[in-house]
Design a protein around this motif. Sequence first.
Motif, short mmCIF file in Angstrom:
data_model
loop_
_atom_site.label_atom_id
_atom_site.label_comp_id
_atom_site.label_asym_id
_atom_site.label_seq_id
_atom_site.Cartn_x
_atom_site.Cartn_y
_atom_site.Cartn_z
N ALA A 1 0.82 -1.21 0.00
CA ALA A 1 0.00 0.00 0.00
C ALA A 1 0.86 1.27 0.00
O ALA A 1 0.50 2.25 -0.63
CB ALA A 1 -0.93 -0.01 1.22
N PHE A 2 1.98 1.26 0.71
CA PHE A 2 2.67 2.54 0.94
C PHE A 2 4.02 2.69 0.25
O PHE A 2 4.54 3.80 0.17
CB PHE A 2 2.85 2.79 2.45
CG PHE A 2 1.55 2.76 3.22
CD1 PHE A 2 0.39 3.26 2.65
CD2 PHE A 2 1.48 2.24 4.50
CE1 PHE A 2 -0.83 3.23 3.33
CE2 PHE A 2 0.28 2.20 5.20
CZ PHE A 2 -0.87 2.69 4.61
N THR A 3 4.62 1.59 -0.24
CA THR A 3 5.96 1.74 -0.82
C THR A 3 5.98 2.65 -2.05
O THR A 3 6.83 3.53 -2.15
CB THR A 3 6.57 0.36 -1.13
OG1 THR A 3 6.58 -0.37 0.09
CG2 THR A 3 8.00 0.48 -1.64
N PRO A 4 5.03 2.52 -3.01
CA PRO A 4 5.10 3.42 -4.18
C PRO A 4 5.01 4.89 -3.76
O PRO A 4 5.75 5.72 -4.27
CB PRO A 4 3.87 3.01 -5.02
CG PRO A 4 3.51 1.64 -4.55
CD PRO A 4 3.93 1.54 -3.12
N GLY A 5 4.13 5.20 -2.82
CA GLY A 5 3.98 6.58 -2.36
C GLY A 5 5.25 7.10 -1.72
O GLY A 5 5.65 8.25 -1.92
N ARG A 6 5.95 6.22 -0.95
CA ARG A 6 7.20 6.66 -0.30
C ARG A 6 8.27 6.94 -1.35
O ARG A 6 9.04 7.88 -1.23
CB ARG A 6 7.73 5.59 0.65
CG ARG A 6 6.94 5.51 1.89
CD ARG A 6 7.78 5.40 3.16
NE ARG A 6 6.85 5.51 4.29
CZ ARG A 6 6.21 4.46 4.82
NH1 ARG A 6 6.45 3.25 4.38
NH2 ARG A 6 5.35 4.64 5.80
N ARG A 7 8.26 6.13 -2.43
CA ARG A 7 9.26 6.37 -3.50
C ARG A 7 9.02 7.74 -4.12
O ARG A 7 9.95 8.51 -4.34
CB ARG A 7 9.17 5.28 -4.57
CG ARG A 7 9.68 3.99 -4.05
CD ARG A 7 10.22 3.09 -5.17
NE ARG A 7 10.65 1.85 -4.56
CZ ARG A 7 10.07 0.67 -4.75
NH1 ARG A 7 9.05 0.55 -5.57
NH2 ARG A 7 10.50 -0.40 -4.13
N ILE A 8 7.74 8.05 -4.40
CA ILE A 8 7.41 9.36 -4.99
C ILE A 8 7.85 10.47 -4.04
O ILE A 8 8.44 11.48 -4.46
CB ILE A 8 5.88 9.46 -5.25
CG1 ILE A 8 5.47 8.47 -6.33
CG2 ILE A 8 5.46 10.88 -5.59
CD1 ILE A 8 5.53 9.00 -7.74
N GLN A 9 7.59 10.28 -2.74
CA GLN A 9 8.00 11.29 -1.75
C GLN A 9 9.51 11.54 -1.84
O GLN A 9 9.96 12.68 -1.80
CB GLN A 9 7.70 10.79 -0.34
CG GLN A 9 6.33 11.15 0.19
CD GLN A 9 6.19 10.74 1.64
OE1 GLN A 9 6.53 9.61 2.02
NE2 GLN A 9 5.69 11.62 2.46
N LYS A 10 10.27 10.46 -1.95
CA LYS A 10 11.73 10.61 -1.96
C LYS A 10 12.19 11.30 -3.25
O LYS A 10 13.09 12.14 -3.22
CB LYS A 10 12.42 9.25 -1.79
CG LYS A 10 12.26 8.77 -0.36
CD LYS A 10 13.04 7.53 -0.03
CE LYS A 10 12.78 7.20 1.45
NZ LYS A 10 13.31 6.00 1.95
N ILE A 11 11.54 10.95 -4.37
CA ILE A 11 11.92 11.60 -5.64
C ILE A 11 11.62 13.10 -5.56
O ILE A 11 12.44 13.95 -5.90
CB ILE A 11 11.17 10.95 -6.83
CG1 ILE A 11 11.67 9.51 -7.02
CG2 ILE A 11 11.34 11.76 -8.10
CD1 ILE A 11 10.82 8.67 -7.96
N LEU A 12 10.41 13.44 -5.07
CA LEU A 12 10.05 14.86 -4.96
C LEU A 12 11.01 15.59 -4.04
O LEU A 12 11.48 16.70 -4.32
CB LEU A 12 8.63 15.01 -4.39
CG LEU A 12 7.48 14.63 -5.32
CD1 LEU A 12 6.15 14.73 -4.59
CD2 LEU A 12 7.46 15.56 -6.53
N ASP A 13 11.33 14.94 -2.93
CA ASP A 13 12.20 15.55 -1.93
C ASP A 13 13.55 15.89 -2.54
O ASP A 13 14.08 16.99 -2.37
CB ASP A 13 12.34 14.55 -0.79
CG ASP A 13 12.92 15.19 0.44
OD1 ASP A 13 12.66 16.39 0.64
OD2 ASP A 13 13.63 14.49 1.20
N ARG A 14 14.12 14.94 -3.31
CA ARG A 14 15.44 15.19 -3.91
C ARG A 14 15.34 16.27 -4.97
O ARG A 14 16.17 17.17 -5.05
CB ARG A 14 16.00 13.91 -4.51
CG ARG A 14 16.24 12.94 -3.40
CD ARG A 14 17.36 11.98 -3.58
NE ARG A 14 17.38 11.18 -2.37
CZ ARG A 14 17.05 9.91 -2.29
NH1 ARG A 14 16.71 9.25 -3.36
NH2 ARG A 14 17.07 9.28 -1.14
#
Length: 428
Positions: free
Chosen positions: A352-365
């Motif tokens: 449920a949450f891994t894809p969203g966390r990846r997007i968060q990390k990409i946006l953050d960088r």
Amino acid sequence: MTPATGEPDVLVVGGGPAGSTLAGLLGAGGLRVTLVDRARFPREKACGECLNPGGVATLERLGLLETVLATRPVELRGWRLGTPEGPSAVGHFGSGVGHALGIRRGAFDHALLDRARASGVRVLEGFHLQGLELGRGIPLVRGREVGSDRVWEMQPRIVVGADGLRSVVARSAGARSRPARRIKASLSWHLEGPPPTEPLGHLLLGGPFTSGLAPVARSAPHADEGSVPGRSIWSHTVVVDPRRYADRLRADPEGLGREALHALLPDDADRFDPLGPPRASGPFDSPVRWAARGRVLLVGDAAGYYDPLTGQGIYRALRSAELAAPLLRRGLDAPDTLAAMMQQYDRSIRRAFTPGRRIQKILDRGLDSPLLRRFGVTILSRRAAGADTLVGITGDRLSPRALFTPSAWSDKALGTPGEPSPSTHWMG
Ligand SMILES: Cc1cc2nc3c(=O)[nH]c(=O)nc-3n(C[C@H](O)[C@H](O)[C@H](O)COP(=O)(O)OP(=O)(O)OC[C@H]3O[C@@H](n4cnc5c(N)ncnc54)[C@H](O)[C@@H]3O)c2cc1C
């Protein structure tokens, strides 16, 4: 020692949205559930106070939306995204995505806790968990009553860690994969300001601060906060690098908050007045290796947290409770299936949450680089559907795959027809 009036099937530690929701679902299903929280409610919590569309939809599925609407939140239809370099874009929640809510955490969390109590949950406020012992059998949980020397012990069949970012349950059970990195800290406070004229939250991305502002109450009816009727209450959050701002975070949080508000709203910042000092929080990132093992299950922030940037934390708190409830019920009804149910929960959480966390990390960088930030927001300002898709994804209503469809990159907005078109002037 506080006598336990019969050991519970499930002890939930933490009465935030994750703990209250899960406790309520289990209590309504006939299990004996005790919930302890070290705080007394209503209690405040450092938060941007935006419940995203995925969170609203989850409340509706769980039959909790009416309870939350009774706290008079503010409907939000999207985000205005700005950068210190100038470009800005507006992302609307498109049709099928729904809407977000600006909420006051004090009232929101209290309402969910009361619902849990009404579902038969025994709620013990001012009960601080200090540690747990996990042998081969039933866990032994120990704590102290806040403001007294009294200690308490319980032996539930299952312990749920819903105790937030610095979860004692996750740490004691060995779920933490590493200590938190001190890369971000935040300030949040309530401001009284003009009523909103458009249903949007505001986010300034990158630069020295990331700063978010959203209306959370249309009028300011709370006399205890010294507010004036006809004005609105806004929630303002500032995220900074704690290494760069250590002194100001300690010595001048209010000045830092004001400076960030000026960066977000250069023309209107002086129309806002603080309703109290800012609340500091951080660091945020707290990864875990697992979310369920043996007789310990983690929900909400305790099950892993990364960053407040995309405002998905409350959604994850509610959704993890929704995923856990039926599995725990089944595992406790048929104890020989418990281990399989715990494994299934662990997998569901990752899915449920891994894809969203990846997007968060990409946006953050991406946001760390002025060039990428400027480029990204310029594209979003020209491709309205792209901006709508992005807020739909971070709103937990669209899959990240939506970004790779041609319709996401047309210049036509996906936002519901008839909505006011983005303008630069947005306050009364
Ligand atoms: C600055 C900031 C801004 C944010 N903005 C947003 C946003 O706009 N939208 C969004 O969706 N999310 C946002 N989040 C994230 C969101 O606040 C969390 O994800 C959410 O509160 C998680 O809910 P929870 O129930 O897991 O934990 P919490 O809400 O933290 O609740 C945990 C509870 O456990 C209790 N507790 C803790 N330790 C113990 C103990 N040892 N014994 C007993 N009780 C204990 C606490 O008192 C608390 O009541 C933000 C977070 C931060 C830091």
